[in-house]
Design a protein around this motif. Structure first.
Motif, PDB file in Angstrom:
ATOM      1  N   GLU A   1       0.832  -1.210   0.000  1.00 29.31           N
ATOM      2  CA  GLU A   1       0.000   0.000   0.000  1.00 29.31           C
ATOM      3  C   GLU A   1       0.864   1.257   0.000  1.00 29.31           C
ATOM      4  O   GLU A   1       0.546   2.240  -0.669  1.00 29.31           O
ATOM      5  N   PHE A   2       1.969   1.219   0.728  1.00 26.10           N
ATOM      6  CA  PHE A   2       2.891   2.348   0.821  1.00 26.10           C
ATOM      7  C   PHE A   2       3.503   2.696  -0.537  1.00 26.10           C
ATOM      8  O   PHE A   2       3.659   3.864  -0.883  1.00 26.10           O
ATOM      9  N   LEU A   3       3.833   1.688  -1.324  1.00 32.54           N
ATOM     10  CA  LEU A   3       4.503   1.917  -2.608  1.00 32.54           C
ATOM     11  C   LEU A   3       3.673   2.735  -3.590  1.00 32.54           C
ATOM     12  O   LEU A   3       4.240   3.433  -4.434  1.00 32.54           O
ATOM     13  N   VAL A   4       2.366   2.654  -3.500  1.00 30.81           N
ATOM     14  CA  VAL A   4       1.492   3.365  -4.439  1.00 30.81           C
ATOM     15  C   VAL A   4       1.822   4.865  -4.463  1.00 30.81           C
ATOM     16  O   VAL A   4       1.928   5.472  -5.531  1.00 30.81           O
ATOM     17  N   ASP A   5       2.005   5.473  -3.293  1.00 30.35           N
ATOM     18  CA  ASP A   5       2.333   6.906  -3.226  1.00 30.35           C
ATOM     19  C   ASP A   5       3.827   7.171  -3.150  1.00 30.35           C
ATOM     20  O   ASP A   5       4.308   8.204  -3.611  1.00 30.35           O
ATOM     21  N   ALA A   6       4.568   6.237  -2.560  1.00 27.29           N
ATOM     22  CA  ALA A   6       5.992   6.467  -2.321  1.00 27.29           C
ATOM     23  C   ALA A   6       6.822   6.460  -3.602  1.00 27.29           C
ATOM     24  O   ALA A   6       7.730   7.271  -3.754  1.00 27.29           O
TER      25      ALA A   6
ATOM     26  N   ALA B   1       9.435   9.307  -4.799  1.00 26.94           N
ATOM     27  CA  ALA B   1      10.863   8.984  -4.829  1.00 26.94           C
ATOM     28  C   ALA B   1      11.464   9.262  -6.207  1.00 26.94           C
ATOM     29  O   ALA B   1      12.618   9.676  -6.315  1.00 26.94           O
ATOM     30  N   ARG B   2      10.684   9.041  -7.251  1.00 22.29           N
ATOM     31  CA  ARG B   2      11.191   9.315  -8.612  1.00 22.29           C
ATOM     32  C   ARG B   2      11.484  10.798  -8.819  1.00 22.29           C
ATOM     33  O   ARG B   2      12.342  11.164  -9.608  1.00 22.29           O
ATOM     34  N   GLU B   3      10.745  11.659  -8.127  1.00 18.40           N
ATOM     35  CA  GLU B   3      10.922  13.105  -8.258  1.00 18.40           C
ATOM     36  C   GLU B   3      12.005  13.658  -7.331  1.00 18.40           C
ATOM     37  O   GLU B   3      12.384  14.818  -7.443  1.00 18.40           O
ATOM     38  N   GLN B   4      12.509  12.831  -6.420  1.00 18.20           N
ATOM     39  CA  GLN B   4      13.497  13.292  -5.439  1.00 18.20           C
ATOM     40  C   GLN B   4      14.812  13.641  -6.120  1.00 18.20           C
ATOM     41  O   GLN B   4      15.306  12.912  -6.970  1.00 18.20           O
ATOM     42  N   ARG B   5      15.364  14.776  -5.727  1.00 20.91           N
ATOM     43  CA  ARG B   5      16.637  15.240  -6.282  1.00 20.91           C
ATOM     44  C   ARG B   5      17.774  14.331  -5.842  1.00 20.91           C
ATOM     45  O   ARG B   5      17.846  13.910  -4.694  1.00 20.91           O
ATOM     46  N   SER B   6      18.698  14.011  -6.748  1.00 18.74           N
ATOM     47  CA  SER B   6      19.850  13.170  -6.424  1.00 18.74           C
ATOM     48  C   SER B   6      20.923  13.952  -5.683  1.00 18.74           C
ATOM     49  O   SER B   6      21.084  15.155  -5.879  1.00 18.74           O
ATOM     50  N   TRP B   7      21.676  13.243  -4.863  1.00 18.03           N
ATOM     51  CA  TRP B   7      22.763  13.824  -4.081  1.00 18.03           C
ATOM     52  C   TRP B   7      23.908  14.236  -4.989  1.00 18.03           C
ATOM     53  O   TRP B   7      24.201  13.580  -5.999  1.00 18.03           O
ATOM     54  N   THR B   8      24.559  15.348  -4.645  1.00 21.57           N
ATOM     55  CA  THR B   8      25.795  15.773  -5.303  1.00 21.57           C
ATOM     56  C   THR B   8      26.827  16.039  -4.216  1.00 21.57           C
ATOM     57  O   THR B   8      26.488  16.196  -3.040  1.00 21.57           O
TER      58      THR B   8
ATOM     59  N   TRP C   1       4.873   4.061  10.163  1.00 19.73           N
ATOM     60  CA  TRP C   1       6.319   4.202  10.371  1.00 19.73           C
ATOM     61  C   TRP C   1       7.038   4.338   9.038  1.00 19.73           C
ATOM     62  O   TRP C   1       7.944   5.160   8.881  1.00 19.73           O
ATOM     63  N   MET C   2       6.625   3.563   8.033  1.00 18.38           N
ATOM     64  CA  MET C   2       7.246   3.684   6.706  1.00 18.38           C
ATOM     65  C   MET C   2       7.011   5.073   6.130  1.00 18.38           C
ATOM     66  O   MET C   2       7.911   5.663   5.540  1.00 18.38           O
ATOM     67  N   ARG C   3       5.789   5.602   6.292  1.00 19.03           N
ATOM     68  CA  ARG C   3       5.496   6.946   5.769  1.00 19.03           C
ATOM     69  C   ARG C   3       6.328   8.005   6.486  1.00 19.03           C
ATOM     70  O   ARG C   3       6.845   8.923   5.846  1.00 19.03           O
ATOM     71  N   ASP C   4       6.481   7.889   7.804  1.00 19.56           N
ATOM     72  CA  ASP C   4       7.318   8.844   8.546  1.00 19.56           C
ATOM     73  C   ASP C   4       8.769   8.779   8.077  1.00 19.56           C
ATOM     74  O   ASP C   4       9.411   9.808   7.858  1.00 19.56           O
ATOM     75  N   LEU C   5       9.289   7.572   7.922  1.00 22.41           N
ATOM     76  CA  LEU C   5      10.662   7.397   7.462  1.00 22.41           C
ATOM     77  C   LEU C   5      10.831   7.945   6.045  1.00 22.41           C
ATOM     78  O   LEU C   5      11.811   8.625   5.731  1.00 22.41           O
TER      79      LEU C   5
END
Length: 109
Positions: free
Chosen positions: A16-21, A25-32, A56-60
């Motif tokens: 269920e978490f993966l549907v929104d996560a 996550a795909r839109e998250q900026r990569s580290w430099t 807990w998964m959503r908070d993390l």
């Protein structure tokens, strides 16, 4: 489901978490390198059972989205002799690095 921990449906909260996560996550900026060091995180394999605890998964995940996405992740386990765990969905192939003297690579030389 009346409880987040339903033994009849292992990891249902994760599904269920993966549907929104995943879209987030795909839109998250990569580290430099300009971002500097990222924090370390210790997750025990005992309690709480992470994949069955949706809140807990959503908070993390919310915390993780507040930082740039790391390029690599290091996983350390004392259970190297067991088969590696696998998620139901293959997100991307990790790059593994093993440095422990007790690692499978070290014991098969």
């Amino acid at each position: 489901m009346t409880s987040i921990f339903d033994p009849r449906v292992p990891a249902a909260a994760f599904d269920e978490f993966l549907v929104d996560a995943l879209p987030a996550a795909r839109e998250q900026r990569s580290w430099t390198e300009a971002d500097g060091a990222l924090p370390s995180l210790y997750l025990s394999h005992g309690a709480p059972p992470l994949f069955d605890d949706g809140p807990w998964m959503r908070d993390l995940h919310t915390w993780a989205l507040s930082m740039p996405k790391p390029k690599d992740v290091l996983i350390v386990s004392a259970h190297w002799e067991s088969a590696p765990s696998r998620s139901r969905r293959r997100l991307r192939r990790p790059r593994w690095s093993t440095t422990s003297a007790a690692s499978p690579a070290a014991t098969t030389r």
